[in-house]
Design an enzyme around this catalytic site. Structure first.
Site, short mmCIF file in Angstrom:
data_model
loop_
_atom_site.label_atom_id
_atom_site.label_comp_id
_atom_site.label_asym_id
_atom_site.label_seq_id
_atom_site.Cartn_x
_atom_site.Cartn_y
_atom_site.Cartn_z
N TRP A 49 8.02 -8.04 -0.14
CA TRP A 49 8.97 -8.57 -0.88
C TRP A 49 8.42 -9.33 -2.10
CZ3 TRP A 49 8.83 -7.39 4.30
CH2 TRP A 49 9.79 -7.36 4.51
N HIS A 79 14.54 -12.65 1.06
CA HIS A 79 15.39 -12.03 1.90
C HIS A 79 16.39 -13.52 1.97
CE1 HIS A 79 12.45 -11.08 5.28
NE2 HIS A 79 12.49 -12.40 4.25
N ARG A 84 13.88 -12.23 -6.37
CA ARG A 84 12.51 -11.48 -6.24
C ARG A 84 11.70 -11.43 -7.52
NH1 ARG A 84 13.96 -6.83 -1.94
NH2 ARG A 84 14.46 -8.22 -0.36
N VAL A 97 11.66 -5.89 12.98
CA VAL A 97 12.89 -5.62 14.06
C VAL A 97 11.61 -4.24 14.85
CG1 VAL A 97 15.25 -6.08 12.86
CG2 VAL A 97 13.36 -4.09 12.18
N ALA A 116 20.03 -7.27 14.09
CA ALA A 116 19.90 -8.19 12.61
C ALA A 116 20.25 -7.00 12.22
CB ALA A 116 18.59 -8.66 12.43
N GLN A 157 22.50 -10.99 -0.48
CA GLN A 157 22.24 -10.98 0.73
C GLN A 157 23.26 -10.96 1.79
OE1 GLN A 157 18.48 -10.52 1.63
NE2 GLN A 157 17.95 -7.75 1.13
N1 PHE Z 1 15.41 -8.40 4.89
C1 PHE Z 1 15.38 -7.17 4.82
C2 PHE Z 1 14.84 -6.72 3.66
O1 PHE Z 1 15.16 -7.50 2.60
C3 PHE Z 1 16.64 -6.61 5.68
C4 PHE Z 1 16.52 -6.60 7.04
C5 PHE Z 1 17.67 -7.79 7.27
C6 PHE Z 1 16.26 -5.28 8.08
C7 PHE Z 1 17.44 -7.27 9.18
C8 PHE Z 1 16.50 -5.52 8.63
C9 PHE Z 1 16.58 -6.58 9.55
O2 PHE Z 1 14.72 -5.72 2.94
#
Ligand code: PHE
Length: 345
Positions: free
Chosen positions: A154, A171, A197, A254, A308, A211
């Protein structure tokens, strides 16, 4: 001149009058105190007794006739004047009206509403969170410790790099942490919002975009819930005939992590330029919430589990409407934005 002739001349003159001033002049000359009629009446006295009565009656009849003629002419002149004025002020009621430009929803706003509405029907509440965010929520509590290489994924814009580490959120995932810190399970929320970003811009990359984060935590939540719910969402937004594909992917917060693709809506999976001839288009990342994340917000990972997902709105909107350059969304070009105004307010 005989009375008759005078009167006839007066009547003829009345016909040539076309305005208020003319009417007034005529009235003064004919029916006024010094007008020709009054003059004739005044001469009555000099007539012999025998003729006076008859002459008087005749003049009275004439007077009534003149008054009636005047009243009629007055009305006619006023009507003429009104017609004339109306013709001059003419309004062409057949001209089309002037359209007042009405604002409309930005295509991304409309998409955010459409998508959060679908999730509302699936039982997910919509919440929003701060765009200026602590690294503690963007990273640390999401199982991405300081100096962990995953933090580089990120490309974060920093506001303050000291101990507190204030960032523009890269994010929407920090909202997972904030929500779980605030409430006990069950949790079912989606979080739309802007993220930032530090990235070079091109047709598919912007330094800011939108998002949608989704989070479901409860007892007995499994990967099957993730799969079924996300597939249902894909069908609602892209059509009942869409197929979905899940593959392994890695996100530190995750375990296991996946990404989800839909079969390309442009070629129905046969392969085209838009899906880069793969037949599939990736639309989101997802996974089962990492036990560390649950533990750190005070949820017992032996009792609760959850899933998620995170998804980009620009990409979704580009796919849905065939937009080929992400920069168009932020160009403020009304020729672009106006194409989305149909019945969307
Ligand atoms: N936050 C992650 C991204 O910006 C996306 C994501 C969110 C992946 C929740 C898994 C679970 O790439």
């Amino acid at each position: 001149m005989s009375d008759e002739a005078t009167i006839r001349a007066a009547l003829a003159r009345l016909e040539t009058v076309h305005d208020e001033a003319g009417l007034a002049a005529w009235h003064r000359d004919v029916l006024g105190r010094r007008g020709s009629l009054s003059e004739a009446l005044r001469t009555l006295g000099s007539l012999p007794e025998s003729e006076r009565r008859q002459a008087g009656q005749r003049l009275n009849t004439l007077k009534a006739e003149l008054e009636a003629a005047f009243a009629a002419r007055q009305e006619a002149v006023r009507a003429e004047l009104l017609d004339h004025r109306l013709a001059g002020e003419g309004v062409d009621v057949t001209l089309p009206g002037r359209r007042h430009p009405l604002g409309g929803l930005h295509p991304l706003t409309a998409m955010i509403r459409e998508v959060t509405d679908i999730w509302a029907h699936l039982g997910f509440q919509t919440v929003e969170g701060p765009e200026v965010e602590l690294a503690k929520y963007s990273f640390d509590m999401l199982n991405i410790p300081k100096d962990h290489p995953a933090r580089d994924v990120w490309d974060t814009i920093h506001i303050e790099s000291d101990a507190a580490e204030i960032t523009l959120r890269p994010h929407t995932s920090p909202m997972q942490v904030r929500i779980m810190l605030q409430q006990q399970p069950p949790v079912r929320v989606v979080v739309p919002g802007r993220v930032y970003r530090y990235e070079a811009q091109d047709a598919t990359h912007e330094w800011h975009f939108h998002q949608l984060e989704g989070l479901a935590v409860d007892r007995h939540i499994t990967m099957a819930d993730l799969r079924g719910t996300l597939a249902e969402f894909a069908r609602q937004i892209f059509g009942a005939e869409r197929k979905v594909r899940f593959r392994c992917d890695y996100f530190p917060f995750v375990e296991p992590g996946v990404d989800m693709s839909i079969d390309c809506p442009f070629c129905s999976g046969k392969g085209c330029r838009i899906c880069k001839y793969s037949g599939w288009i990736e639309i989101l990342g997802a996974g089962m919430v990492h036990p560390n994340v649950l533990r750190w917000v005070g949820y017992d990972p032996d009792v609760y589990s959850g899933w998620a997902f995170g998804m980009g709105f620009e990409r979704l909107t580009m796919l849905k409407y065939g937009v080929n350059d992400i920069r168009a969304f932020f160009s403020n070009d009304l020729r672009f934005l106006g194409q989305f105004q149909r019945a969307r307010l």
